[in-house]
Motif scaffolding. Structure first.
Motif, short mmCIF file in Angstrom:
data_model
loop_
_atom_site.label_atom_id
_atom_site.label_comp_id
_atom_site.label_asym_id
_atom_site.label_seq_id
_atom_site.Cartn_x
_atom_site.Cartn_y
_atom_site.Cartn_z
N PRO A 97 0.83 -1.21 0.00
CA PRO A 97 0.00 0.00 0.00
C PRO A 97 0.87 1.27 0.00
O PRO A 97 2.04 1.22 0.38
N ASN A 98 0.27 2.37 -0.40
CA ASN A 98 1.01 3.64 -0.52
C ASN A 98 1.60 4.14 0.79
O ASN A 98 2.58 4.87 0.79
N ASP A 99 0.97 3.75 1.91
CA ASP A 99 1.45 4.27 3.19
C ASP A 99 2.51 3.39 3.83
O ASP A 99 2.92 3.61 4.98
N LEU A 100 2.97 2.37 3.10
CA LEU A 100 4.00 1.46 3.62
C LEU A 100 5.17 1.37 2.65
O LEU A 100 5.02 1.64 1.45
N ARG A 101 6.32 0.96 3.16
CA ARG A 101 7.52 0.76 2.33
C ARG A 101 8.18 -0.56 2.71
O ARG A 101 8.10 -1.00 3.86
N VAL A 102 8.86 -1.17 1.74
CA VAL A 102 9.60 -2.41 1.97
C VAL A 102 11.10 -2.08 1.94
O VAL A 102 11.57 -1.41 1.02
N ARG A 103 11.82 -2.54 2.95
CA ARG A 103 13.26 -2.31 3.01
C ARG A 103 13.97 -3.59 3.43
O ARG A 103 13.40 -4.43 4.12
N ARG A 104 15.23 -3.71 3.03
CA ARG A 104 15.99 -4.89 3.47
C ARG A 104 17.22 -4.46 4.23
O ARG A 104 17.80 -3.41 3.99
N GLU A 105 17.59 -5.28 5.21
CA GLU A 105 18.82 -5.11 5.98
C GLU A 105 19.01 -3.70 6.54
O GLU A 105 20.00 -3.05 6.30
N MET A 106 18.00 -3.27 7.29
CA MET A 106 18.09 -1.99 7.99
C MET A 106 17.93 -2.24 9.49
O MET A 106 17.10 -3.06 9.90
N ALA A 107 18.71 -1.55 10.29
CA ALA A 107 18.63 -1.71 11.75
C ALA A 107 17.29 -1.21 12.27
O ALA A 107 16.76 -0.20 11.79
N VAL A 108 16.75 -1.93 13.25
CA VAL A 108 15.52 -1.52 13.91
C VAL A 108 15.82 -1.35 15.40
O VAL A 108 16.28 -2.29 16.06
N VAL A 109 15.57 -0.16 15.91
CA VAL A 109 15.86 0.14 17.31
C VAL A 109 14.71 -0.38 18.17
O VAL A 109 13.56 0.06 18.04
N LEU A 110 15.03 -1.35 19.06
CA LEU A 110 14.00 -1.96 19.90
C LEU A 110 14.03 -1.44 21.33
O LEU A 110 13.17 -1.76 22.14
N GLY A 111 15.06 -0.69 21.65
CA GLY A 111 15.21 -0.21 23.02
C GLY A 111 16.60 0.33 23.18
O GLY A 111 17.32 0.54 22.20
N ARG A 112 17.03 0.54 24.42
CA ARG A 112 18.30 1.23 24.65
C ARG A 112 19.52 0.40 24.23
O ARG A 112 20.55 0.93 23.83
N ARG A 113 19.41 -0.94 24.28
CA ARG A 113 20.58 -1.77 24.00
C ARG A 113 20.33 -2.82 22.92
O ARG A 113 21.06 -3.81 22.83
#
Length: 207
Positions: A78-94
């Motif tokens: 959908p237009n409001d979403l994007r697909v990306r590969r191999e990107m860091a996702v911050v889940l918390g402080r560590r």
């Protein structure tokens, strides 16, 4: 020559590379996400519980499965979403793992120099299981993705005599913050969530 041994004196120090360079020695309580993004690290290094996790060379299957799923996800995104590969996702402080593929909110894309997304902006995280990271892919990361509230998770295994992708799909149980399996897909991945998806998994043979 008494006294204490330093890391410099130990060529087999775990932080020493064969070319003599060293990875930084982490602080006693591990790295924070902010520190992690200032380090000069090899591609695809992840931060898990404050520790650096380096990635081994990947199998052909890993690359092809990732490509197949990325292309399939892009087909009807959908237009409001994007697909990306191999990107860091911050889940918390560590914790800043790097899923193989993610679906993120379009509004989370800030520009070409972006290096990370926040968990709140991620709708789907996909992990293709690697021999060197089976436990992390099957256990550690899904627990962390669920705790961070990521709605959908796919685990991709190499299966069958043709070494094709088998995709196990999970959805978040928001009360318990755990994933519940919604299906095991062998030849075809046909879903209506997070949006309409129809991927021919046997197409890996043609790649």
């Amino acid at each position: 020559m008494g006294g204490t041994m330093t890391a410099e004196a130990l060529p087999e120090s775990p932080h020493r590379q064969s070319d003599g360079s060293k990875w930084p020695v982490p602080p006693a309580d591990g790295y924070t996400v902010d520190e992690f993004f200032t380090l000069d690290l090899p591609p695809h290094t992840e931060l898990i519980d404050g520790s650096l996790v380096f990635v081994s060379p990947q199998r052909d299957f890993h690359t092809l499965a990732m490509y197949l799923l990325e292309q399939g996800l892009r087909q009807h995104v959908p237009n409001d979403l994007r697909v990306r590969r191999e990107m860091a996702v911050v889940l918390g402080r560590r914790n800043a793992p790097e899923p193989d593929v993610v679906v993120v909110k379009a509004e989370a894309i800030q520009g070409r120099r972006q290096t990370r997304y926040q968990a709140a902006d991620v709708l789907l995280a996909v992990e293709v299981v690697s021999p060197d990271s089976e436990d992390r892919d099957r256990d550690t990361k899904p627990h962390k993705y669920a705790a961070a509230g990521i709605q959908h998770f796919w685990l991709v295994e190499m299966a069958g005599e043709n070494d094709r992708p088998m995709v196990i799909t999970y959805e978040l149980d928001p009360v318990n913050k755990t994933y519940v399996s919604t299906g095991v897909h062998h030849d075809r991945l046909k879903l209506s969530a997070p949006y309409d998806i129809d991927i021919d998994l046997t197409a890996i043979d043609e790649l």
